[in-house]
Design an enzyme around this catalytic site. Structure first.
Site, short mmCIF file in Angstrom:
data_model
loop_
_atom_site.label_atom_id
_atom_site.label_comp_id
_atom_site.label_asym_id
_atom_site.label_seq_id
_atom_site.Cartn_x
_atom_site.Cartn_y
_atom_site.Cartn_z
N GLU A 417 0.81 -1.22 0.00
CA GLU A 417 0.00 0.00 0.00
C GLU A 417 0.85 1.27 0.00
OE1 GLU A 417 -3.09 0.27 -0.53
OE2 GLU A 417 -4.17 -1.47 0.25
N GLU A 493 -3.93 -10.58 -0.35
CA GLU A 493 -4.86 -10.52 0.78
C GLU A 493 -6.24 -10.89 0.25
OE1 GLU A 493 -4.71 -6.74 2.92
OE2 GLU A 493 -2.55 -6.67 2.66
C1 IPT Z 1 -5.32 -3.83 3.48
C2 IPT Z 1 -3.95 -3.69 4.07
O1 IPT Z 1 -2.96 -4.06 3.15
C3 IPT Z 1 -3.75 -4.46 5.30
O2 IPT Z 1 -2.59 -4.02 5.94
C4 IPT Z 1 -4.93 -4.34 6.21
O3 IPT Z 1 -5.08 -3.01 6.56
C5 IPT Z 1 -6.13 -4.79 5.48
O4 IPT Z 1 -6.35 -4.02 4.36
C6 IPT Z 1 -7.38 -4.65 6.30
O5 IPT Z 1 -7.33 -5.23 7.54
S1 IPT Z 1 -5.65 -2.32 2.65
C7 IPT Z 1 -7.37 -2.14 2.42
C8 IPT Z 1 -7.65 -0.70 2.13
C9 IPT Z 1 -7.87 -2.95 1.31
#
Ligand code: IPT
Length: 962
Positions: A417, A493
């Site tokens: 990010e 993710e």
């Molecule tokens: C995404 C992040 O990469 C991770 O660190 C964490 O914040 C996660 O989301 C949520 O728990 S970023 C999100 C804006 C998709």
């Protein structure tokens, strides 16, 4: 000392990565060169701001007797030594004015007096190593400044040979919470300054290597490995006794070997022998490449069944001891997880040794995130500002140099990010030059110009399907588009495990199995970052009075903070199990499919059992023929057939490093014969009495028609229930494009439904109660009719529900609830179990006979919310210690909950200690419930798992027990 000019920046605010340190090099756990751990109690002084620029504490004679102590490694705020933890997800908790940070900059001065143990070698050099300090440090030894550094989760070393005395030495370290580095470390986690990883003195004998780089590839075509160890700064030989290798460093040696994979983590003990130092190595042979648009290791496609792991411990924050690291990995292996993304920074280096040993694929991610600039439309983003590039390159180098000798690390990640920018390209260029043998990952740049994989976070199932077909939306530049379309795809993710959930895992897994390009992903995330708290149990954002915070968004893991697996982890284990066992054509027969990427099933035993209503009537071992990865066979249990449930379990045939013989890796079930509906309960006639109506064992309030007793058992508040305490996934994230049902439900008032009684009709063979259930201020409602019948000591209830009005949202649930006296706290049910399940989180629910105390039916989500439903229940019983109580059978399988508080109280609770047992056990018997989804960060509930408001009819038969 910094000057007083208004815009002069201090050492910790300039953009440079630091000064005075040594070039980065490999980290290895031990060698024959002595080391001295400087971990332990250090003298400590906290100042709430950096105003006190007095550095006299670093002078040798300084009297620190008035100081307190802290444990190193550790975070001072978690030791009551000053300040407090603070949680923000994206937003910087200070004004964004890079590289400047606030004057209110919590500062920890650390002092250690130490005398090196006697008998240490003379000559050579000594190096002082810090494995992790947040967010920056300035270091003095015996009054002499060594330098300073930033890069919190990276190793930093100083040469100290000339300064180290044989007697008492004084090490002084000043740490600030904020530095220019903080702009590069905006990960979604607690801000927790401190010397949080080990501090070590390492002897560097004359003739020891400055560094070394182990290259160990594997050629699957001829089964040969090629080992080449680059050794810098010394002559070296590499010995691998088991392979008979004794060769000069630098020279490649090719010979037949067993390859390393996450499934078969074969390591060879080796030694790098130099004139000054002998270094023990563990070498794993493997080759990673992108071929034909897919990631392959040793020539085979792999499927990543991964998790994102932050370093976290509820008491010690990001100081994670060796036992906990191993425990994490053992838990992962036991839950069929085969990959870790080290989100979003390199872990404690010893963690990677464990990954090599136990077998995990690793994406090693750089300590880099500038997410907070997104709110400024990325203005001033450090990754697109050349002045920051040296700091970015320093981070990339420190990661790669430290971790380059691990078989488990197959992919480098630039960070998380950060948007896009030239600095990222510079990092990618450097990494490619230094280590062309691994793949490169970064999710934040959709053009994929710098990377080898197309990676996304939280795409919908529909989008993943398109990507699987290489039919995703085109990327502007045709050349980049073609390049990206040819790339493998992963989700760095997905499946946001916040609170109850994530839902929809099975549907993703099917896509990974259908489309070669879709090579799996990493669930967000491994563990809830709830900090142990005297009053709240586990604390989340806001609990320390932070000005800006993101609440319980920090609790989104598959483990609870105390590392108890959540139902989400149990579900994930089932969904990703590497053996598929499904019903075949006839009762007792199963299709077994090998879902491993590399191994056959020789390490597993297969056991079958046949149960009728939870009682085993027959069992045995199942012969499964040799199956290569991807191959299937039909096998049958030796059984006479009949009705009931057949279960096949694949269990470990031998002990492994991570689980014992008998550990269940995978299972499958088949049910023969339809679930038997209860015998009808009809025939008796309702009888009116003084204020009550009696029907068989049931006594009803004549005015409301609600039951007040069943036999001897008091029943309270039996009525339609359609509310649930919204889950984090119901509530959704503020930025979600789709409707967030948890929010809509509350807006519509579904948490304050009123029950109007229209008629209580004592008929010839039934008591009929007509009602309308609706919230104030709305014309939405549910016409609800309860029809009670009875035969003998049984009481039947049929509920009919007809929605009225324009219902545009699914219902949270649809069923009945009632209260029983608190003593009826023992539950037994035949249905899905033993754990919680919802329509899109029910893969792991195993059909059987289960028993639990009501307290144990609760799932302790850090922020209380709907939980604990059991799926596919045929009947459930609640009893007291003497065994008397109530049995409920469903006309069709139902969802069962029981708790010591109402849904309303559950909804009102903010932390677990807010939930206090009352004088009732509240039972929920639901005909249907809404799915869970993953909208707290990702997509919502898939259409097929939504509970649409539609006419429904369902029934139960109640009978007293004991
Ligand atoms: C995404 C992040 O990469 C991770 O660190 C964490 O914040 C996660 O989301 C949520 O728990 S970023 C999100 C804006 C998709």
């Amino acid at each position: 000392m910094s000057s007083t000019a208004a815009d002069a920046v201090s050492w910790y605010e300039d953009m440079s990565p630091g000064s005075g340190g040594l070039a980065p090099r490999s980290w290895y756990p031990a060698s024959d060169a002595p080391r001295v751990s400087l971990n332990g109690e250090w003298a400590f002084r906290f100042s709430p701001d950096a105003g006190a620029r007095d550095e006299s504490f670093a002078r040798p004679g300084f009297d620190a007797s008035g100081w307190r102590t802290v444990e190193v490694p550790g975070h001072w705020a978690l030791q009551g030594a000053g300040g407090a933890p603070a949680y923000t997800n994206v937003v910087y908790p200070f004004p964004v004015d890079p590289p400047r940070v606030p004057s209110e900059n919590p500062t920890g001065d650390h002092l250690l007096r130490f005398t090196p143990p006697a008998g240490l070698p003379e000559g050579g050099d000594w190096v002082l190593r810090f494995d992790g300090v947040e967010s920056c440090a300035r270091v003095w030894l015996n009054g002499q400044e060594l330098g300073d550094f930033k890069g919190s989760r990276l190793a930093h070393e100083f040469a100290v040979g000339g300064l180290l005395g044989a007697g008492e030495n004084v090490l002084a370290v000043r740490v600030h919470a904020w530095s220019s580095g903080s702009y590069l470390e905006d990960q979604d986690q607690w801000w927790l300054p401190g010397i949080f990883r080990d501090v070590t003195l390492l002897h560097r004998p004359r003739g020891a290597p400055r560094d070394f780089f182990v290259h160990a590839g594997y050629d699957h075509r001829d089964g040969c490995g090629t080992l080449r160890v680059e050794c810098e700064g010394a002559e070296g030989r590499i010995l691998v006794p088991e392979l008979g290798v004794d060769a000069p460093a630098g020279e490649p040696v090719t010979l037949p070997v067993e390859p390393w994979t996450a499934e078969t983590p074969r390591l060879y003990d080796a030694e790098l022998v130099t004139p000054g130092e002998r270094i023990a190595l563990r070498v794993g042979f493997r080759t990673v490449a992108v071929e034909d648009g897919v990631i392959k290791v040793n020539g085979r496609r792999l499927l990543l069944r991964g998790v994102n792991r932050h370093e976290f411990h509820p008491e010690t924050g990001r100081t994670v001891d060796a036992r906990t690291m191993r425990h994490d990995l053992v838990l992962m292996k036991r839950h069929n997880i085969n990959a870790v993304r080290t989100s979003h920074y390199p872990p404690h280096p010893a963690f990677l040794d464990l990954c090599d040993e136990l077998g995990l694929w690793v994406i090693d991610e750089c300590d880099l995130e500038t997410h907070g600039f997104v709110d400024l439309e990325w203005r001033g983003n450090p990754v697109d500002d050349e002045r920051w590039t040296p700091a970015l390159l320093d981070r990339a180098e420190r990661m790669v140099e430290r971790d380059k000798n691990h078989a488990s690390v197959i992919i480098w990640s630039l960070g998380n990010e950060c948007g896009t920018g030239r600095g990222l390209s510079a990092m990618a260029g450097w990494i490619r030059g230094r280590d062309p043998e691994r793949l490169l990952h970064y999710e934040g740049d959709l053009s994929c110009q710098d990377v080898d994989l197309y990676s996304r976070m939280y795409p919908t199932h529909a989008e993943v399907e398109l990507i699987g077909q290489r039919a995703e939306e085109p990327w502007g530049d045709p050349e980049l588009d073609a390049r990206r379309r040819a790339m493998p795809f992963i989700m760095c993710e997905y499946a946001h495990a916040m609170g109850n959930g994530p839902g929809g895992l099975s549907e993703y897994q099917r896509l990974f199995e259908r489309y070669e390009r879709c090579q799996g992903g990493f669930v967000w995330e491994w563990i809830d970052h709830g900090l142990a708290h005297p009053e709240h149990g586990f604390a989340y954002g806001g609990d320390f009075g932070e000005e800006l915070h993101d609440g319980n968004f920090v609790c989104d893991g598959l483990l609870f903070p105390d590392r108890t697996p959540s139902p989400g982890l149990v579900e994930y284990k089932k969904v990703i199990e590497p053996v598929r066992i499904g019903p075949a054509s006839r009762p007792g027969a199963f299709t077994v499919t090998n879902g491993y990427d590399f191994t056959d099933l020789g390490h597993l035993d297969f056991l079958w059992s046949h149960e009728v209503e939870g009682v085993i009537v027959a069992s045995g071992a199942l012969k499964v023929p040799e199956l290569a990865p991807g191959a299937s066979a039909e096998v049958a249990a030796e059984t006479a057939g009949g009705e009931g449930v057949w279960t096949v379990r694949a269990v470990l045939a031998e002990d492994t490093a991570w689980a014992g013989r008998g550990h269940v890796v995978a299972w499958g079930q088949a049910e023969s014969g339809a679930p038997r509906p209860p015998a009808p309960a009809a025939g008796a006639r309702p009888v009116r009495g003084a204020g009550v109506i009696t029907l068989g064992p049931g006594v009803f309030d004549a005015a409301t028609g609600a039951p007040v007793r069943l036999g001897d058992l008091a029943v309270e508040g039996l009525r339609l229930d359609m509310w649930r305490a919204p889950t984090d996934n119901d509530n959704g994230a503020a930025w979600q494009p789709d409707e967030r049902y948890g929010v809509r439900w509350r807006e519509l008032g579904l948490h304050r439904m009123r029950h109007r009684v229209d008629a209580v009709e004592a008929g010839r063979d039934a008591l009929t109660v007509r009602t309308r259930v609706a919230p104030a201020g709305s014309d939405l409602g549910l016409r609800t009719t309860y029809r009670w019948t009875s035969a003998g000591d049984r009481l039947g209830l049929t509920v009919s529900v007809v929605p009225e009005g324009d219902w545009r949202v699914p219902l949270p649930r649809l069923g009945i609830r009632f209260g029983l006296p608190a003593a009826f706290g023992r539950a037994r049910w035949f249905g899905g179990g033993p754990g919680e399940a919802y329509p899109d989180t029910r893969a792991a629910a195993m059909l059987g006979l289960w028993e639990r105390d009501v307290d144990a039916l609760q799932t302790p989500y850090v922020r209380p919310q709907e939980n604990g439903a059991r799926a596919d229940v045929r009947w459930a019983e609640l009893t007291d210690d003497s065994g008397s109580g109530l049995r409920a059978e469903g006309g069709t399988p139902f969802w069962f909950t029981a708790r010591r508080w109402t849904n309303e109280r559950l909804d009102a609770a903010e932390h677990l200690p807010d939930l206090v047992a009352g004088d009732r056990v509240w039972v929920g018997l639901d005909h249907a419930v809404q799915g869970i989804g993953s909208q707290s960060c990702g997509p919502g509930v898939l259409p097929e798992h939504r509970l649409h408001a539609a006419p429904a009819e369902f029934s139960f038969v109640f009978s007293p027990l004991g």
